[in-house]
Scaffold this active site. Structure first.
Site, PDB file in Angstrom:
ATOM      1  CG  ASP A  57       0.591  -3.776  -2.634  1.00 41.15           C
ATOM      2  OD1 ASP A  57      -0.179  -4.491  -3.309  1.00 41.15           O
ATOM      3  OD2 ASP A  57       0.534  -3.693  -1.398  1.00 41.15           O
ATOM      4  CG  ASN A  59      -3.477  -3.835  -2.302  1.00 41.89           C
ATOM      5  OD1 ASN A  59      -3.359  -4.769  -1.525  1.00 41.89           O
ATOM      6  ND2 ASN A  59      -3.110  -2.607  -2.008  1.00 41.89           N
TER       7      ASN A  59
END
Length: 165
Positions: A57, A59
């Site tokens: 991830d 982000n």
């Protein structure tokens, strides 16, 4: 952030949860510093002749194709130009976004907010990636990339790559 590093024959695999920068300017700076320090680490691996796979991830949605509403999110952490510039820099340093390599025009997401029926309405972001050192693409080690957005159970869905045996 969290990092798990595993050494395999032929490559080093890094599973990473990059920090979220949404809280405030200090948290955004922490996220940017984390990116800098992590990629200094992986660049060090590459300078030792190691191939690198980085999954997790990030982000950050890299390009407009990677989220449903780019214009209304251009001033939100996760799609700020300064964050996207980091992903541009990663690519310039010789890392390849595997999903975009195999599917340059495919619109699909890997994360949806729990709010506003985002998943049901497919108002998502592609913030989960597998970036690999270019040699793994050039040598045919990475055969495919995928996003399994039909799998539920989280605000994220699984993403992955297929490697040659």
């Amino acid at each position: 952030g969290r990092v798990i590093v595993c050494e395999y024959d032929g490559f080093t695999l890094c599973n990473v949860y990059f920090p979220n920068g949404q809280r405030d300017e200090e948290r955004l700076q922490y996220k940017l510093d984390f990116y800098r320090d992590f990629f200094a680490f992986t660049d060090g691996l590459r300078s030792q002749g190691k191939s690198v796979i980085i999954g997790g991830d990030f982000n950050t949605a890299h390009n407009e194709i990677d989220l449903k509403n780019p214009q209304s999110n251009k001033d939100r952490s996760g799609f700020l130009r300064i964050e996207r510039d980091v992903l541009d820099d990663i690519v310039a340093r010789g890392y390849v976004d595997t999903f975009r390599h195999f599917y340059p025009d495919t619109i699909t997401y890997s994360w949806w907010s729990y709010r506003f029926n985002a998943r049901k309405n497919n108002v998502g972001w592609r913030i989960d990636y597998f970036f690999v050192s270019r040699d793994l693409i050039d040598n045919g080690v990475v055969r495919d990339a995928f996003i399994l957005n039909e799998i539920h159970g989280s605000d994220h869905c699984p993403v992955g790559i297929e490697l040659k045996r």
